[in-house]
Design an enzyme around this catalytic site. Structure first.
Site, mmCIF file in Angstrom:
data_model
loop_
_atom_site.group_PDB
_atom_site.id
_atom_site.type_symbol
_atom_site.label_atom_id
_atom_site.label_comp_id
_atom_site.label_asym_id
_atom_site.label_seq_id
_atom_site.Cartn_x
_atom_site.Cartn_y
_atom_site.Cartn_z
ATOM 1 N N LYS A 109 6.232 -2.700 8.342
ATOM 2 C CA LYS A 109 6.543 -1.649 7.280
ATOM 3 C C LYS A 109 4.894 -0.892 7.298
ATOM 4 O O LYS A 109 4.051 -1.630 7.872
ATOM 5 C CB LYS A 109 6.847 -2.396 6.235
ATOM 6 N N HIS A 161 8.463 -9.248 5.057
ATOM 7 C CA HIS A 161 8.653 -10.736 4.875
ATOM 8 C C HIS A 161 8.612 -11.643 3.555
ATOM 9 O O HIS A 161 8.888 -12.769 3.573
ATOM 10 C CB HIS A 161 7.290 -11.248 5.621
ATOM 11 N N LYS A 187 11.046 -15.568 2.228
ATOM 12 C CA LYS A 187 10.302 -16.550 1.658
ATOM 13 C C LYS A 187 11.508 -17.240 0.888
ATOM 14 O O LYS A 187 12.171 -16.651 0.278
ATOM 15 C CB LYS A 187 9.323 -15.880 0.700
ATOM 16 N N GLU A 230 -3.204 -10.244 -6.314
ATOM 17 C CA GLU A 230 -3.825 -10.705 -5.023
ATOM 18 C C GLU A 230 -5.194 -10.711 -5.407
ATOM 19 O O GLU A 230 -5.919 -10.006 -6.080
ATOM 20 C CB GLU A 230 -3.706 -10.099 -3.828
ATOM 21 N N ASP A 275 2.145 0.003 0.435
ATOM 22 C CA ASP A 275 2.066 -1.217 1.283
ATOM 23 C C ASP A 275 2.769 -2.344 0.311
ATOM 24 O O ASP A 275 3.143 -3.125 1.095
ATOM 25 C CB ASP A 275 0.395 -1.502 1.010
ATOM 26 N N HIS A 324 7.355 -4.504 -0.696
ATOM 27 C CA HIS A 324 7.967 -5.721 -1.122
ATOM 28 C C HIS A 324 8.470 -6.053 -2.328
ATOM 29 O O HIS A 324 9.452 -6.648 -2.809
ATOM 30 C CB HIS A 324 6.653 -6.863 -1.134
ATOM 31 N N LYS A 384 -5.105 -5.484 -5.451
ATOM 32 C CA LYS A 384 -6.217 -6.179 -4.467
ATOM 33 C C LYS A 384 -7.294 -6.607 -5.597
ATOM 34 O O LYS A 384 -7.555 -5.931 -6.665
ATOM 35 C CB LYS A 384 -6.658 -5.510 -3.465
HETATM 36 C C1 BG6 Z 1 1.589 -7.585 3.368
HETATM 37 C C2 BG6 Z 1 0.477 -6.256 3.015
HETATM 38 O O1 BG6 Z 1 2.760 -6.849 3.797
HETATM 39 O O2 BG6 Z 1 1.680 -8.456 2.529
HETATM 40 C C3 BG6 Z 1 -0.898 -7.136 2.624
HETATM 41 O O3 BG6 Z 1 0.233 -5.421 3.992
HETATM 42 C C4 BG6 Z 1 -0.430 -8.308 1.555
HETATM 43 O O4 BG6 Z 1 -1.489 -6.114 1.831
HETATM 44 C C5 BG6 Z 1 0.414 -9.063 1.875
HETATM 45 O O5 BG6 Z 1 -1.915 -8.700 1.234
HETATM 46 C C6 BG6 Z 1 0.929 -10.334 1.076
HETATM 47 O O6 BG6 Z 1 1.614 -11.049 1.790
HETATM 48 P P1 BG6 Z 1 1.754 -12.859 1.606
HETATM 49 O O7 BG6 Z 1 2.364 -13.162 2.594
HETATM 50 O O8 BG6 Z 1 0.105 -13.191 1.388
HETATM 51 O O9 BG6 Z 1 2.454 -13.102 0.309
#
Ligand code: BG6
Length: 477
Positions: A150, A180, A184, A218, A237, A242, A328
């Protein structure tokens, strides 16, 4: 129940020397091998453009370092030796796929019989189209599946164009657009929680739910990913990718079965019911200091934070706002869904000032960061002579109820599903196109970014965005 084992495979990893392969994919593949979930016979061919080519031995060393640094299983012993002996490298450029074709053929010979090919495109989004084209032209796409990273496109037109390029080479049944978050464990558990139990579904709609928050703050910054991030931003992103997908699981109607078609059809209906974003209900933020990061323009308008209100106009959710927030450099790392219930019809308990607090004692909180937990917050009588209410909590934690903590990480689970040909947790072409379609008003007319301090929870205006409600995080406001 015994886990199914995929057919024999040659796994081809584009971007094998990149960040994602190092942090997730190589450690994940080794973990699958150690867990006995890889095919009986498999070979892994790393690939990258010729200027980054490695010898097989250097690739093995690269993989070993990656697994040592990021893996849950350490690279040692017979398990590592067996895994390492399956690693090879074949460089490829769109105009010269020769070394890769040779490496794939050698890997297939090594396996013998008929092995399936799976390509994982862990490359910058701008390269998806050319890599897919090369797979078609070189004949590598035969008997193959493709996992695409992605973001898939940057808006509706580019996603449509990319889908066209992909469909010129692969049938949709061979395409696995990966997100992803859907791998989870605790996101998957949303389906179990909602549909394997009888107590939630009767209240899971507008009559009983006041609003829903999906909050993914995050603490990390852009971690040196300026080149990717400047052209992408948090909305593309994280939100389109997500958070909208998680929303799909929270909001979907009960599917008739868990097969890929039913699940994805129900998710699609949610996306169809999502209204085009109203920029008046979007906050774009940027952390102070972002413009000083190497590779970032001093005038950058890229958002590192996004908060928005989403409306799902169907019978279940009409009038129930969904609030999404992620960014972020925020105060805490969390991945949380908060479902706030409406209060009781009649308030017969003595008035308490805390009762005016939104959602006081009436919330279901799902934390879907690994290892994840679920809590219900409710009101109980505080011990003592007076009838005074206090907030109480019941919490489920995986480790308290199950012997084995999480088996597989998101990526591991999804790569395994892709090898098994199960598309349930992957995004379909119509789904991604619809999400870009509802995003168009924001992409065409983005409000200016508002600055926020690192370590905070975003720009001040996010309070107005959610009023009269409040953000659940940081816990308990
Ligand atoms: C990614 C993003 O797909 O997912 C990142 O590109 C982000 O910017 C990350 O930090 C978060 O994933 P996780 O596995 O830390 O939950």
């Amino acid at each position: 129940m015994k886990s199914p084992r995929p057919d024999d495979h040659v796994i081809i990893l584009f971007g094998a020397t990149g960040d994602l392969a190092r942090r997730k994919l190589l450690p994940g593949l080794f973990h699958l091998a150690k867990a006995g979930l890889m095919p009986q016979n498999y070979q892994i061919v790393g690939s990258a453009p010729a200027q980054f080519a490695l010898s097989d031995d250097d690739f093995r060393k690269h993989a070993k370092d990656a697994v040592r640094e990021f893996g849950s299983s350490k690279p040692a012993g017979a398990a590592w030796d067996a895994f390492a002996s399956a690693l090879h490298f074949g460089a490829a450029d769109p105009k010269d796929p020769g070394p890769l074709v040779a490496a794939v053929q050698a890997a297939e010979k090594e396996i013998g019989g008929k092995a399936r090919r799976i390509f994982h495109l862990a490359v910058p989004p701008g390269a998806f189209g050319s890599v897919v084209g090369m797979l078609g032209d070189s004949g590598l796409a035969e008997n193959a599946r493709v996992i695409i990273e992605k973001p898939f496109g940057t808006d509706l037109a580019s996603a449509q164009a990319l889908n066209k390029q992909v469909h010129a080479v692969f049938d949709e049944s061979q395409v696995f657009r990966i997100d992803h978050f859907l791998g989870k464990e605790s996101v998957d558990n949303i389906l179990a929680l909602r549909f394997a139990n009888g107590f939630l579904e009767p209240i899971w709609h507008r009559d009983h739910i006041s609003h829903v928050q999906i909050d993914v703050p995050e603490t990390i910054g852009i971690e040196g990913r300026a080149a990717f991030f400047e052209g992408t931003g948090t909305f593309r992103d994280m939100i389109v990718t997500h958070l909208f997908q998680v929303l799909g699981f929270v909001a979907m109607e009960p599917p008739t079965s868990l097969n890929a078609k039913s699940l994805r059809d129900e998710k699609q209906k949610v996306f169809e019911a999502m209204q085009p974003l109203d920029v008046a209900h979007v906050v774009r933020g940027q952390y102070r200091g972002f413009r000083a990061e190497p590779g970032v323009s001093p005038k950058s308008q890229t958002e590192t934070f996004a908060a928005l209100r989403v409306q799902v106009d169907n019978w279940r959710w009409a009038g129930v706002p969904f609030y999404l927030r992620t960014g972020k450099s925020l105060g805490e790392r969390r991945q949380t869904i908060t479902v706030t219930l409406k209060g009781p019809t009649l308030r017969m308990f003595p008035v308490d000032t805390r009762a005016s607090r939104d959602g006081w004692g009436n919330q279901l909180v799902i934390d879907f960061d690994d290892p994840g937990w679920i809590a219900t917050r409710f009101l109980a009588k505080e011990p003592g002579p007076a009838m005074r209410l206090g907030e109480a909590e019941m919490t489920f934690r995986y480790a308290d109820s199950f012997l084995r903590a999480h088996g597989l990480e998101g990526y591991e689970r999804l790569i395994l599903d892709a090898m098994l040909g199960d598309q349930s947790l992957f995004t379909r072409s119509d789904g991604i196109e619809r999400l870009w379609e509802i995003s168009a008003p924001l992409l065409e007319n983005p409000p200016p970014v508002e600055l926020y301090s690192p370590g905070s929870w975003g720009p001040d205006s996010i309070r107005r965005l959610i009023a009269p409600h409040r953000w659940y995080l940081p816990d308990g406001h």
